[in-house]
Design a protein around this motif. Structure first.
Motif, PDB file in Angstrom:
ATOM      1  N   ASP A 264       0.867  -1.181   0.000  1.00 20.87           N
ATOM      2  CA  ASP A 264       0.000   0.000   0.000  1.00 20.87           C
ATOM      3  C   ASP A 264       0.902   1.228   0.000  1.00 20.87           C
ATOM      4  OD1 ASP A 264      -2.208   1.584   0.029  1.00 20.87           O
ATOM      5  OD2 ASP A 264      -2.840   1.091   2.062  1.00 20.87           O
ATOM      6  N   SER A 265       0.302   2.394  -0.098  1.00 28.97           N
ATOM      7  CA  SER A 265       1.049   3.644  -0.038  1.00 28.97           C
ATOM      8  C   SER A 265       0.363   4.586   0.950  1.00 28.97           C
ATOM      9  CB  SER A 265       1.127   4.308  -1.413  1.00 28.97           C
ATOM     10  OG  SER A 265       1.690   5.610  -1.302  1.00 28.97           O
ATOM     11  N   PRO A 266       1.140   5.274   1.799  1.00 27.10           N
ATOM     12  CA  PRO A 266       0.527   6.197   2.766  1.00 27.10           C
ATOM     13  C   PRO A 266       0.179   7.554   2.177  1.00 27.10           C
ATOM     14  CG  PRO A 266       2.904   6.196   3.048  1.00 27.10           C
ATOM     15  CD  PRO A 266       2.608   5.198   1.969  1.00 27.10           C
ATOM     16  N   VAL A 267       0.528   7.811   0.926  1.00 28.76           N
ATOM     17  CA  VAL A 267       0.411   9.159   0.360  1.00 28.76           C
ATOM     18  C   VAL A 267      -1.044   9.613   0.276  1.00 28.76           C
ATOM     19  CG1 VAL A 267       0.854  10.603  -1.655  1.00 28.76           C
ATOM     20  CG2 VAL A 267       2.570   8.945  -0.897  1.00 28.76           C
ATOM     21  N   SER A 268      -1.930   8.760  -0.213  1.00 29.56           N
ATOM     22  CA  SER A 268      -3.336   9.164  -0.357  1.00 29.56           C
ATOM     23  C   SER A 268      -3.955   9.462   1.007  1.00 29.56           C
ATOM     24  CB  SER A 268      -4.127   8.066  -1.071  1.00 29.56           C
ATOM     25  OG  SER A 268      -4.044   6.839  -0.366  1.00 29.56           O
ATOM     26  N   ALA A 269      -3.649   8.628   1.997  1.00 32.76           N
ATOM     27  CA  ALA A 269      -4.178   8.884   3.337  1.00 32.76           C
ATOM     28  C   ALA A 269      -3.583  10.166   3.917  1.00 32.76           C
ATOM     29  CB  ALA A 269      -3.876   7.692   4.255  1.00 32.76           C
ATOM     30  N   PHE A 520       3.444  -7.428  18.119  1.00 27.12           N
ATOM     31  CA  PHE A 520       2.123  -7.118  17.594  1.00 27.12           C
ATOM     32  C   PHE A 520       2.039  -7.480  16.114  1.00 27.12           C
ATOM     33  CE2 PHE A 520       2.340  -4.017  21.176  1.00 27.12           C
ATOM     34  CZ  PHE A 520       1.271  -4.522  21.896  1.00 27.12           C
ATOM     35  N   VAL A 521       0.811  -7.678  15.642  1.00 21.44           N
ATOM     36  CA  VAL A 521       0.598  -8.026  14.248  1.00 21.44           C
ATOM     37  C   VAL A 521       1.088  -6.881  13.363  1.00 21.44           C
ATOM     38  CG1 VAL A 521      -1.761  -7.086  14.264  1.00 21.44           C
ATOM     39  CG2 VAL A 521      -1.113  -8.815  12.565  1.00 21.44           C
ATOM     40  N   THR A 522       1.742  -7.223  12.251  1.00 19.40           N
ATOM     41  CA  THR A 522       2.331  -6.218  11.377  1.00 19.40           C
ATOM     42  C   THR A 522       1.314  -5.707  10.366  1.00 19.40           C
ATOM     43  OG1 THR A 522       3.083  -7.799   9.718  1.00 19.40           O
ATOM     44  CG2 THR A 522       4.544  -7.414  11.605  1.00 19.40           C
ATOM     45  N   LEU A 523       1.746  -4.719   9.549  1.00 23.88           N
ATOM     46  CA  LEU A 523       0.872  -4.193   8.497  1.00 23.88           C
ATOM     47  C   LEU A 523       0.562  -5.243   7.440  1.00 23.88           C
ATOM     48  CD1 LEU A 523       2.314  -0.603   7.895  1.00 23.88           C
ATOM     49  CD2 LEU A 523       0.085  -1.191   8.816  1.00 23.88           C
TER      50      LEU A 523
END
Length: 577
Positions: A264-269, A520-523
């Motif tokens: 995924d990409s964080p840019v849009s968020a 913890f569970v990862t992305l």
């Protein structure tokens, strides 16, 4: 007629060693020896994850698998880099705070040079005295630089925010740097200075988005129109600055889009978050501005208001026009924020402190003396009260003070810390010497009015961060909770042999992951055998929580909370296979 009349004796510069000592005494307490607190644990979690992760973590900020797409990556990159460089010798927490020290120094130095350059300008100089004896421009500029930094250090809002490893802390320092670059560009409108303005704008964008940089560019253009600067060259060089800022922002955006970290990409968020920070001005924002600003900007705002009033008859003054335009633009931006937070006020502090520095020379001697006496009496009394509470918690006398000092930390057993006591005692002796110098010598230097208020505030902070730091760590840290949870998990878990699903918040997740090394569970996702739930003792809804996190026939392993927290609760379960 100019409102400033000063002899050369009033512009003696504060010794460099004294200003440096005040700065270090200001920033180091609260960084050294402090555990992760809820206020900035989340930011540290991003830095720590980056430092011990791979390229995906540097492009997609996250806290041990919890995506954080707000703000921007720059502050976290700096902290992660410091962990990489100094973590082996200082430990990860203190190493990340090396970036905080560097950020503080950058903000203070940038503000000093901004005031220095503005103070040397002809329109800012005091009236020439009939028989001479007025200060030289460089001497006056240095004095104003000292004054601006002392006012900056004396502001309550900076004290609370500058010791946190947060993106708003870097944004406030970069705003000081942008102020300096803007002044240099207005004085010498060259392409080189335009590029450096763009550098500051790009760094601000990578720190907390593009809204503040856009507001600053519009304010800078409006300022040039007010000063009647040529339109054509101004627009061309501002376009250069915007191009540099955009290119610098692409350093993160392009790799994040190409690599697609964690699929995924964080840019849009991130772009969506930027847009969510802007709306129509609301009554909520107006109330927040006055409710928070009145103490956050103290004592800078009274001096700043007086500066605008005192210089009102002068025309086109860069040292008033520039900070006023920037402060007005940032205030409007804050009022358009649907939910303003304390950190949002930090970016407005530098222009306000700059205005305040130019207001101080115009004040009457009686007003300055009143400020001195107020600072001496109030801050000395508060310091004595802190010492009295410290004695009470150790000795049990006075009994009522001892009870009040310990009631918020049930189960805590106070002990005498020799190093903390020596530092606190040295700071108190230094305060007494400073007060004695002010009262015995009656100095005429301009910065005398703010050195006492800044020094007294630093004293109170040192006392809190030395004499009461153990209690604060006990009440605010999740280290004990993390260790209890880790003790209930199988040995070796986290080395590719399991994970924990959870609903805990960013600060709690970062603290538990760091202190307990909880996997913890990862992305990337996955099915976990363990579930850690956080809820409230006052609002229990176990069935809803279990259904939401897919826990059927759970096996309870542990339940607990921080000793000082009467509401928050954590529970660890194992899923049945």
């Amino acid at each position: 007629m100019k409102p400033v009349r000063l002899p050369a004796a009033a512009t003696l510069a504060l010794p460099r060693w004294a200003l440096l000592a005040l700065g270090m005494l200001y920033i180091l307490p609260g960084l050294i020896g402090r555990d992760l607190w809820k206020e900035d644990a989340g930011s540290f979690g991003i830095m720590w994850t980056m430092a011990h992760g791979g390229l995906d973590d540097w492009l997609f900020p996250n806290i041990s698998g919890l995506a954080v797409t707000e703000e921007g990556p720059l502050a976290f990159w700096l902290g992660a880099l410091c962990i990489k460089l100094f973590g082996w010798i200082l430990g990860d927490v203190l190493a990340a705070r090396v970036s905080t020290i560097c950020i503080f120094v950058m903000g203070a130095v940038s503000l000093w040079y901004t005031a220095f350059h503005l103070g040397r300008r002809a329109e800012a100089q005091p009236l020439r005295l009939a028989f001479g004896g007025q200060p030289e421009p460089d001497d006056y500029g240095r004095t104003l630089g000292d004054t601006a930094v002392l006012i900056y250090l004396g502001c309550l809002g900076l004290l609370l925010q500058s010791h946190l490893t947060l993106a708003p802390t870097l944004q406030g320092a970069l705003l000081s740097y942008f102020l300096y670059r803007a002044v240099r560009w207005v004085e010498h409108r060259s392409d080189r200075n335009a590029v450096l303005v763009g550098l500051a704008l790009g760094l601000l964008t990578l720190t907390r988005g593009f809204l503040a940089p856009l507001a600053l560019v519009l304010a800078l253009f409006a300022c040039t129109r007010f000063l009647l600067l040529p339109v054509g060259p101004t627009l061309r060089q501002l376009a250069i600055a915007l191009g540099v800022a955009f290119g610098l922002t692409l350093v993160w955006i392009v790799p994040a889009l190409v690599v697609q970290p964690y699929g995924d990409s964080p840019v849009s968020a991130w772009l969506a978050w930027n847009l969510q920070q802007f709306g129509l001005p609301s009554w909520t924002s107006v109330k927040a501005f006055f409710r928070i600003g009145i103490w956050f900007f103290w004592p800078a705002w009274p001096f700043a208001l007086w500066a605008v009033w005192a210089w009102r008859r002068q025309d086109k003054l860069l040292h008033i026009v520039l900070p006023v335009f920037f402060f007005a633009a940032l205030t409007l931006l804050l009022l358009c924020d649907p939910v303003p937070e304390n950190g949002d006020f930090l970016k407005m502090l530098a222009p306000l402190a700059l205005m305040a520095a130019f207001g101080l020379p115009t004040m009457k001697r009686g007003s300055i003396n009143a400020i001195d006496w107020f600072s001496v009496m109030v801050l000395t009394i508060l310091g004595a009260v802190l010492w009295l509470f410290w004695i009470a918690k150790l000795t049990g006398w006075p009994a009522q003070l001892a009870k009040n000092a310990l009631k918020l930390v049930p189960g805590f057993k106070p002990e005498l810390g020799i190093v903390s006591f020596v530092v606190a005692a040295a700071a108190s002796i230094g305060w007494i010497m400073l007060v004695h110098w002010r009262l015995s010598r009656q100095p005429s230097v301009l910065w005398r009015a703010v050195v006492l208020s800044s020094g007294g505030l630093i004293l109170l902070w040192v006392l809190l961060m030395t004499l009461f730091l153990p209690e604060l760590n006990y009440s605010k840290s999740y280290a004990g909770v993390a260790q209890q949870i880790a003790a209930r998990l199988p040995a070796g878990m986290g080395e590719g042999t399991g994970c924990i699903d959870t609903n805990v918040g960013p600060a709690q997740r970062a603290s538990l992951a760091f202190y307990g090394r909880l996997p913890f569970v990862t992305l990337a996702g996955g099915k976990c055998d363990y579930v850690l739930l956080q809820d409230s003792l006052k609002r229990r809804d176990d069935r809803e929580m279990m259904r939401k996190y897919g826990v059927r026939n759970p096996v309870p392993l542990w339940e607990g909370r921080r000793a000082s927290d009467r509401d928050e609760r954590f529970r660890l379960f194992r899923r049945e296979r």
